[in-house]
Design a protein around this motif. Structure first.
Motif, short mmCIF file in Angstrom:
data_model
loop_
_atom_site.label_atom_id
_atom_site.label_comp_id
_atom_site.label_asym_id
_atom_site.label_seq_id
_atom_site.Cartn_x
_atom_site.Cartn_y
_atom_site.Cartn_z
N ARG A 71 -7.76 -0.36 -2.90
CA ARG A 71 -6.71 -1.61 -2.63
C ARG A 71 -6.28 -0.97 -4.57
O ARG A 71 -6.93 -1.23 -5.74
CB ARG A 71 -6.56 -2.99 -3.00
N GLY A 72 -4.48 -0.88 -4.49
CA GLY A 72 -3.92 -0.60 -5.53
C GLY A 72 -3.55 0.80 -6.44
O GLY A 72 -3.37 1.03 -7.34
N PHE A 73 -4.41 1.66 -5.13
CA PHE A 73 -4.65 3.13 -5.91
C PHE A 73 -3.82 3.69 -4.95
O PHE A 73 -3.68 3.94 -3.34
CB PHE A 73 -6.10 3.82 -5.98
N GLY A 74 -3.24 4.82 -5.41
CA GLY A 74 -2.49 5.51 -3.90
C GLY A 74 -1.31 5.16 -3.27
O GLY A 74 -0.66 5.05 -3.58
N PRO A 75 -1.95 5.80 -2.18
CA PRO A 75 -1.15 5.64 -0.82
C PRO A 75 -1.62 4.22 -0.20
O PRO A 75 -0.54 3.46 1.02
CB PRO A 75 -0.99 6.88 0.18
N THR A 76 -2.77 3.36 -0.74
CA THR A 76 -3.03 2.44 -0.08
C THR A 76 -1.62 1.25 -0.19
O THR A 76 -1.53 1.05 -1.61
CB THR A 76 -4.78 2.13 -0.57
N ARG A 77 -1.58 -0.06 0.64
CA ARG A 77 -0.78 -0.90 0.73
C ARG A 77 -1.34 -1.43 1.31
O ARG A 77 -1.85 -2.11 2.32
CB ARG A 77 0.63 -0.31 1.18
N PHE A 78 -0.37 -2.90 0.78
CA PHE A 78 -1.18 -4.44 1.71
C PHE A 78 0.15 -5.03 2.31
O PHE A 78 1.05 -4.09 2.64
CB PHE A 78 -0.45 -5.80 0.21
N ARG A 79 -0.32 -4.98 4.18
CA ARG A 79 0.62 -5.21 4.61
C ARG A 79 1.68 -6.29 4.60
O ARG A 79 2.17 -6.43 5.02
CB ARG A 79 -0.32 -5.37 6.07
N SER A 80 0.89 -7.50 3.54
CA SER A 80 2.62 -9.03 3.65
C SER A 80 2.54 -8.06 2.23
O SER A 80 1.64 -8.39 1.35
CB SER A 80 1.48 -9.61 3.99
N ALA A 81 3.40 -8.63 1.90
CA ALA A 81 3.51 -9.38 0.45
C ALA A 81 3.50 -10.32 -0.24
O ALA A 81 3.01 -10.94 -0.70
CB ALA A 81 5.09 -9.30 0.05
#
Length: 299
Positions: free
Chosen positions: A57-67
Protein backbone atom coordinates in the motif's frame (compact mmCIF):
# COMPACT_ATOMS: atom_id res chain seq x y z
CA UNK A 1 2.41 -6.49 -14.10
CA UNK A 2 -1.04 -7.65 -12.96
CA UNK A 3 -3.70 -6.15 -10.68
CA UNK A 4 -6.20 -7.79 -8.37
CA UNK A 5 -8.79 -6.53 -5.90
CA UNK A 6 -7.76 -7.68 -2.44
CA UNK A 7 -9.46 -6.29 0.64
CA UNK A 8 -9.29 -2.49 0.67
CA UNK A 9 -6.73 -2.39 -2.14
CA UNK A 10 -6.37 -2.98 -5.82
CA UNK A 11 -2.94 -4.56 -5.66
CA UNK A 12 -0.38 -4.33 -8.43
CA UNK A 13 1.90 -7.34 -8.48
CA UNK A 14 4.40 -9.36 -10.47
CA UNK A 15 3.67 -13.05 -10.95
CA UNK A 16 6.44 -15.43 -11.99
CA UNK A 17 6.84 -19.17 -12.34
CA UNK A 18 4.42 -21.98 -13.15
CA UNK A 19 0.77 -21.41 -12.30
CA UNK A 20 0.68 -24.63 -10.30
CA UNK A 21 4.02 -24.00 -8.57
CA UNK A 22 4.47 -23.97 -4.81
CA UNK A 23 3.38 -20.49 -3.68
CA UNK A 24 5.72 -17.82 -2.37
CA UNK A 25 4.76 -14.25 -1.46
CA UNK A 26 7.66 -11.76 -1.38
CA UNK A 27 7.08 -8.41 0.30
CA UNK A 28 9.38 -5.42 -0.11
CA UNK A 29 10.32 -2.70 2.35
CA UNK A 30 10.49 1.09 2.59
CA UNK A 31 11.93 2.76 0.59
CA UNK A 32 12.21 -0.06 -1.93
CA UNK A 33 9.82 -1.97 -4.16
CA UNK A 34 9.29 -5.31 -5.90
CA UNK A 35 12.54 -5.00 -7.87
CA UNK A 36 14.48 -5.77 -4.70
CA UNK A 37 13.71 -9.40 -5.56
CA UNK A 38 14.66 -9.37 -9.24
CA UNK A 39 17.59 -11.74 -8.64
CA UNK A 40 15.83 -13.81 -5.99
CA UNK A 41 12.88 -14.82 -8.16
CA UNK A 42 14.74 -16.81 -10.86
CA UNK A 43 16.41 -18.90 -8.15
CA UNK A 44 12.96 -19.85 -6.85
CA UNK A 45 11.10 -20.37 -10.12
CA UNK A 46 13.91 -22.66 -11.27
CA UNK A 47 12.94 -24.87 -8.32
CA UNK A 48 9.25 -24.90 -9.19
CA UNK A 49 7.94 -21.93 -7.21
CA UNK A 50 5.19 -19.56 -8.25
CA UNK A 51 6.34 -16.21 -6.89
CA UNK A 52 4.06 -13.22 -6.37
CA UNK A 53 5.58 -9.82 -5.54
CA UNK A 54 2.95 -7.25 -4.49
CA UNK A 55 3.54 -3.53 -4.37
CA UNK A 56 2.64 -2.62 -0.80
CA UNK A 57 0.00 0.00 0.00
CA UNK A 58 1.31 3.41 -1.01
CA UNK A 59 3.77 2.03 -3.56
CA UNK A 60 3.77 1.70 -7.34
CA UNK A 61 0.46 0.83 -9.04
CA UNK A 62 -1.30 -0.36 -5.87
CA UNK A 63 -4.31 1.82 -5.06
CA UNK A 64 -6.95 2.10 -2.35
CA UNK A 65 -10.33 1.04 -3.67
CA UNK A 66 -12.18 3.77 -1.74
CA UNK A 67 -11.31 7.41 -1.20
CA UNK A 68 -12.76 7.03 2.29
CA UNK A 69 -10.29 4.38 3.46
CA UNK A 70 -7.71 5.72 5.91
CA UNK A 71 -4.23 5.90 4.36
CA UNK A 72 -2.83 3.93 7.26
CA UNK A 73 0.64 2.42 7.30
CA UNK A 74 0.21 0.62 10.63
CA UNK A 75 1.47 -2.92 11.04
CA UNK A 76 -1.95 -4.56 11.35
CA UNK A 77 -2.95 -3.02 8.02
CA UNK A 78 0.18 -4.30 6.29
CA UNK A 79 -0.31 -7.83 7.60
CA UNK A 80 -4.01 -7.79 6.75
CA UNK A 81 -3.15 -6.77 3.19
CA UNK A 82 -1.07 -9.92 2.73
CA UNK A 83 -3.86 -12.21 3.93
CA UNK A 84 -6.37 -10.40 1.72
CA UNK A 85 -4.03 -11.01 -1.20
CA UNK A 86 -3.81 -14.73 -0.36
CA UNK A 87 -7.61 -14.79 -0.44
CA UNK A 88 -7.76 -12.97 -3.76
CA UNK A 89 -5.19 -15.33 -5.30
CA UNK A 90 -7.13 -18.28 -3.86
CA UNK A 91 -4.04 -19.56 -2.09
CA UNK A 92 -4.89 -21.51 1.04
CA UNK A 93 -1.32 -21.16 2.29
CA UNK A 94 2.01 -19.82 1.09
CA UNK A 95 5.57 -19.26 2.22
CA UNK A 96 5.87 -15.57 3.01
CA UNK A 97 9.16 -13.70 3.04
CA UNK A 98 10.17 -10.09 3.48
CA UNK A 99 12.39 -7.44 4.99
CA UNK A 100 11.75 -4.00 6.49
CA UNK A 101 8.02 -3.26 5.98
CA UNK A 102 7.72 -6.54 4.11
CA UNK A 103 9.25 -8.45 7.00
CA UNK A 104 6.90 -6.67 9.38
CA UNK A 105 3.89 -7.52 7.22
CA UNK A 106 5.00 -11.15 6.90
CA UNK A 107 5.53 -11.55 10.65
CA UNK A 108 2.18 -9.93 11.44
CA UNK A 109 0.32 -12.18 8.99
CA UNK A 110 2.11 -15.25 10.38
CA UNK A 111 1.46 -14.39 14.02
CA UNK A 112 -2.22 -13.54 13.53
CA UNK A 113 -3.19 -16.06 10.83
CA UNK A 114 -0.76 -19.01 11.20
CA UNK A 115 -3.18 -21.34 9.44
CA UNK A 116 -2.63 -19.34 6.22
CA UNK A 117 1.16 -19.29 6.34
CA UNK A 118 3.15 -22.44 5.52
CA UNK A 119 6.52 -20.97 6.45
CA UNK A 120 8.28 -17.67 7.03
CA UNK A 121 11.53 -15.97 6.04
CA UNK A 122 12.05 -12.73 7.92
CA UNK A 123 14.96 -10.36 7.99
CA UNK A 124 15.31 -8.92 11.51
CA UNK A 125 13.66 -12.02 12.98
CA UNK A 126 10.56 -11.21 15.05
CA UNK A 127 9.86 -7.93 13.30
CA UNK A 128 6.51 -7.09 14.90
CA UNK A 129 6.66 -3.61 16.40
CA UNK A 130 6.50 -3.18 20.15
CA UNK A 131 4.76 0.19 20.12
CA UNK A 132 4.85 0.57 23.90
CA UNK A 133 8.64 0.19 23.74
CA UNK A 134 8.91 2.62 20.82
CA UNK A 135 7.32 5.35 22.90
CA UNK A 136 10.64 5.48 24.78
CA UNK A 137 14.18 6.32 23.74
CA UNK A 138 16.82 3.98 22.38
CA UNK A 139 20.57 4.38 22.65
CA UNK A 140 21.64 7.72 21.10
CA UNK A 141 23.55 5.93 18.33
CA UNK A 142 20.36 4.21 17.15
CA UNK A 143 18.30 7.39 17.53
CA UNK A 144 20.83 9.00 15.18
CA UNK A 145 20.33 6.24 12.58
CA UNK A 146 16.54 6.57 12.64
CA UNK A 147 16.62 10.32 12.01
CA UNK A 148 14.05 9.91 9.22
CA UNK A 149 11.50 8.49 11.67
CA UNK A 150 11.87 11.55 13.88
CA UNK A 151 11.59 13.81 10.83
CA UNK A 152 8.31 12.20 9.80
CA UNK A 153 6.70 13.05 13.13
CA UNK A 154 6.47 16.69 11.99
CA UNK A 155 4.63 18.43 9.19
CA UNK A 156 8.03 19.72 8.11
CA UNK A 157 8.96 16.06 7.60
CA UNK A 158 5.86 15.41 5.52
CA UNK A 159 6.78 18.38 3.35
CA UNK A 160 10.36 17.13 2.98
CA UNK A 161 9.23 13.65 1.90
CA UNK A 162 6.66 15.04 -0.52
CA UNK A 163 9.06 17.50 -2.15
CA UNK A 164 12.28 15.47 -2.07
CA UNK A 165 11.25 11.84 -1.90
CA UNK A 166 13.91 10.60 -4.32
CA UNK A 167 16.76 12.46 -2.62
CA UNK A 168 15.64 11.35 0.83
CA UNK A 169 15.16 7.73 -0.17
CA UNK A 170 18.45 7.59 -2.07
CA UNK A 171 20.15 8.80 1.11
CA UNK A 172 18.55 5.98 3.09
CA UNK A 173 19.70 3.40 0.53
CA UNK A 174 23.28 4.61 0.93
CA UNK A 175 23.22 4.85 4.71
CA UNK A 176 21.60 1.48 5.28
CA UNK A 177 23.77 -0.51 2.84
CA UNK A 178 27.26 0.90 3.35
CA UNK A 179 29.08 -1.59 1.10
CA UNK A 180 26.48 -1.75 -1.71
CA UNK A 181 26.60 0.79 -4.50
CA UNK A 182 23.79 0.24 -7.02
CA UNK A 183 23.87 2.26 -10.20
CA UNK A 184 21.41 5.08 -10.83
CA UNK A 185 19.26 2.91 -13.11
CA UNK A 186 18.73 0.40 -10.29
CA UNK A 187 17.60 3.12 -7.92
CA UNK A 188 15.40 4.78 -10.53
CA UNK A 189 13.62 1.50 -11.28
CA UNK A 190 12.41 1.29 -7.68
CA UNK A 191 12.06 5.04 -7.11
CA UNK A 192 9.24 5.17 -9.68
CA UNK A 193 7.11 3.42 -7.03
CA UNK A 194 7.45 6.42 -4.71
CA UNK A 195 5.28 8.48 -7.08
CA UNK A 196 2.17 6.68 -5.82
CA UNK A 197 -0.35 9.36 -4.74
CA UNK A 198 -0.69 7.75 -1.29
CA UNK A 199 3.03 7.22 -0.67
CA UNK A 200 3.58 10.21 1.60
CA UNK A 201 0.42 9.71 3.65
CA UNK A 202 1.05 6.00 4.20
CA UNK A 203 4.72 6.44 5.08
CA UNK A 204 4.13 9.33 7.48
CA UNK A 205 1.29 7.49 9.21
CA UNK A 206 3.37 4.32 9.52
CA UNK A 207 6.09 6.04 11.52
CA UNK A 208 3.79 8.24 13.58
CA UNK A 209 1.70 5.23 14.55
CA UNK A 210 4.77 3.15 15.40
CA UNK A 211 5.88 5.87 17.85
CA UNK A 212 2.43 5.86 19.44
CA UNK A 213 1.83 9.41 18.20
CA UNK A 214 -0.98 8.79 15.69
CA UNK A 215 -4.24 6.91 16.03
CA UNK A 216 -4.71 3.77 14.00
CA UNK A 217 -7.52 2.90 11.64
CA UNK A 218 -10.37 1.63 13.90
CA UNK A 219 -10.80 -1.30 11.51
CA UNK A 220 -7.53 -2.75 12.84
CA UNK A 221 -7.93 -1.92 16.54
CA UNK A 222 -8.56 -5.50 17.67
CA UNK A 223 -5.62 -6.79 15.64
CA UNK A 224 -3.32 -4.17 17.13
CA UNK A 225 -4.37 -5.27 20.61
CA UNK A 226 -3.44 -8.85 19.74
CA UNK A 227 -0.07 -7.72 18.38
CA UNK A 228 0.61 -5.78 21.57
CA UNK A 229 0.48 -9.16 23.33
CA UNK A 230 3.55 -10.28 21.34
CA UNK A 231 2.07 -13.46 19.80
CA UNK A 232 4.72 -16.05 18.90
CA UNK A 233 5.57 -17.31 15.43
CA UNK A 234 4.35 -20.90 15.27
CA UNK A 235 5.35 -21.96 11.73
CA UNK A 236 8.78 -23.05 10.41
CA UNK A 237 10.98 -20.00 9.92
CA UNK A 238 14.42 -18.93 8.77
CA UNK A 239 15.43 -15.52 10.06
CA UNK A 240 18.18 -13.29 8.73
CA UNK A 241 20.38 -10.39 9.71
CA UNK A 242 22.65 -8.17 7.66
CA UNK A 243 25.82 -7.76 9.71
CA UNK A 244 26.31 -4.28 8.21
CA UNK A 245 22.71 -3.18 8.80
CA UNK A 246 22.84 -0.02 10.94
CA UNK A 247 19.16 -0.34 11.83
CA UNK A 248 19.78 -3.58 13.73
CA UNK A 249 23.07 -3.15 15.58
CA UNK A 250 24.10 -6.43 17.14
CA UNK A 251 21.56 -8.38 15.11
CA UNK A 252 18.41 -10.18 16.19
CA UNK A 253 19.54 -13.69 17.12
CA UNK A 254 18.15 -13.06 20.61
CA UNK A 255 14.61 -13.20 19.18
CA UNK A 256 14.80 -17.00 18.98
CA UNK A 257 12.40 -17.49 21.89
CA UNK A 258 9.60 -15.96 19.79
CA UNK A 259 9.74 -18.90 17.34
CA UNK A 260 8.12 -22.08 18.58
CA UNK A 261 8.39 -24.27 15.46
CA UNK A 262 11.53 -25.25 13.56
CA UNK A 263 13.73 -22.17 13.34
CA UNK A 264 17.18 -21.25 12.07
CA UNK A 265 18.89 -17.86 12.25
CA UNK A 266 21.53 -16.75 9.73
CA UNK A 267 23.80 -13.70 9.48
CA UNK A 268 24.89 -12.41 6.07
CA UNK A 269 27.67 -9.88 5.48
CA UNK A 270 25.51 -7.20 3.86
CA UNK A 271 23.48 -4.17 4.87
CA UNK A 272 19.74 -3.59 5.20
CA UNK A 273 18.57 -4.42 1.67
CA UNK A 274 19.50 -8.09 1.99
CA UNK A 275 17.54 -9.61 -0.93
CA UNK A 276 19.06 -7.15 -3.38
CA UNK A 277 22.55 -7.26 -1.89
CA UNK A 278 22.67 -11.04 -1.36
CA UNK A 279 19.90 -12.61 -3.46
CA UNK A 280 21.37 -16.12 -3.28
CA UNK A 281 21.30 -16.05 0.52
CA UNK A 282 17.71 -14.81 0.60
CA UNK A 283 16.57 -17.40 -1.92
CA UNK A 284 18.39 -20.15 -0.04
CA UNK A 285 16.51 -19.27 3.14
CA UNK A 286 13.19 -19.72 1.29
CA UNK A 287 14.34 -22.98 -0.26
CA UNK A 288 15.37 -24.22 3.17
CA UNK A 289 11.86 -23.59 4.53
CA UNK A 290 10.43 -25.34 1.47
CA UNK A 291 12.67 -28.36 2.08
CA UNK A 292 11.55 -28.54 5.72
CA UNK A 293 7.90 -28.48 4.66
CA UNK A 294 8.47 -31.07 1.95
CA UNK A 295 10.25 -33.36 4.41
CA UNK A 296 7.41 -33.00 6.91
CA UNK A 297 4.89 -33.93 4.21
CA UNK A 298 6.78 -37.16 3.53
CA UNK A 299 6.71 -38.28 7.16
Amino acid sequence: MKTIDAGVLTVGYLDDGPGDGWPVLLSHGFPYDVHAYDEVVPRLTARGARVVRPYLRGFGPTRFRSAGTARSGQQAALGSDLVALLDALRWETAIVAGYDWGGLASCVATALWPERIAGLVSMASYDILDIDRLRHAHDPALEHVIWYQHLFQTERGRECLAASRRDLCRMLWRQWSPSWRPDEATFARSAASFDNPDFVDVVVHAYRHSFGLASGDPAYEDLEKRLAGRPPITVPAVTLDGTQDPLKPGGTADHAEMFTARHEHRAVEVGHNLPQEAPAAFADAILTVREWLHAADRT
